[in-house]
Write a protein that holds these residues in place. Sequence first.
Motif, PDB file in Angstrom:
ATOM      1  N   VAL A 171      -7.825 -32.047  16.976  1.00  8.23           N
ATOM      2  CA  VAL A 171      -8.466 -32.012  15.665  1.00  8.23           C
ATOM      3  C   VAL A 171      -9.507 -30.898  15.612  1.00  8.23           C
ATOM      4  N   ILE A 182     -11.690 -37.769  11.370  1.00 13.88           N
ATOM      5  CA  ILE A 182     -11.436 -37.266  12.715  1.00 13.88           C
ATOM      6  C   ILE A 182     -12.730 -37.338  13.519  1.00 13.88           C
ATOM      7  N   ARG A 199      -6.075 -32.049  11.290  1.00 18.29           N
ATOM      8  CA  ARG A 199      -5.337 -32.458  12.480  1.00 18.29           C
ATOM      9  C   ARG A 199      -4.393 -31.325  12.848  1.00 18.29           C
TER      10      ARG A 199
END
Length: 201
Positions: A81, A122, A137
């Motif tokens: 991420v 994230i 991502r």
Amino acid sequence: MFYEPKDGHGLPHNPFNAIVTPRPIGWISTRDSSGHDNLAPYSFFNAVAYVPPQVMFASTSAKDDRGDTKDSVAQIRDSGVFCVNIVEYAMRDAMNQSSGPWSAEVDEFEFAGIEKADCQTINCARVANAPASLECRMTRMVELEGAHNFLVLGEVVGVHMRDDCLKDGMFDVLSFNPLSRMGYRDYTVVREKFSLNRPGE
């Protein structure tokens, strides 16, 4: 003038760095498995698709303490991420301070005095006061031709927009004057805009 890059250009500085310009700057934040945050600007950056929204950036050098790459790519390989923070003119000095070849242990947020906030979707930090931040991502990492050249592609899974950048239901870039990279040590800033209708619209 014409030259083939494989033969060199014969100029004091590489003109390719200035030909594709201006380039938006992706201020990429990442976090490693121990919770250490990193922040670094990349001008090989852009949005590449609408649905789903996707972005890319490329890293083109390495640090001795990271082997074949730099901190951002190394941490993304580990975590999967990253967050893209949009750079405004007012943050130019902080952005520049975060661009140095600092050791992997340095937290550029703290080093450059940049307020951080946690992302929502994230496990990553973001620039708290950025005009916009894109939580991503990683979908693919591609090793490009040449030493230390990596292309990182990511799907945007969360979007932060600063409230003062929204005007009449639109994200207004003139409200914060985006910073862009030109060639060499040169930058530019967006302070005016105009509209064109596409044929058939």
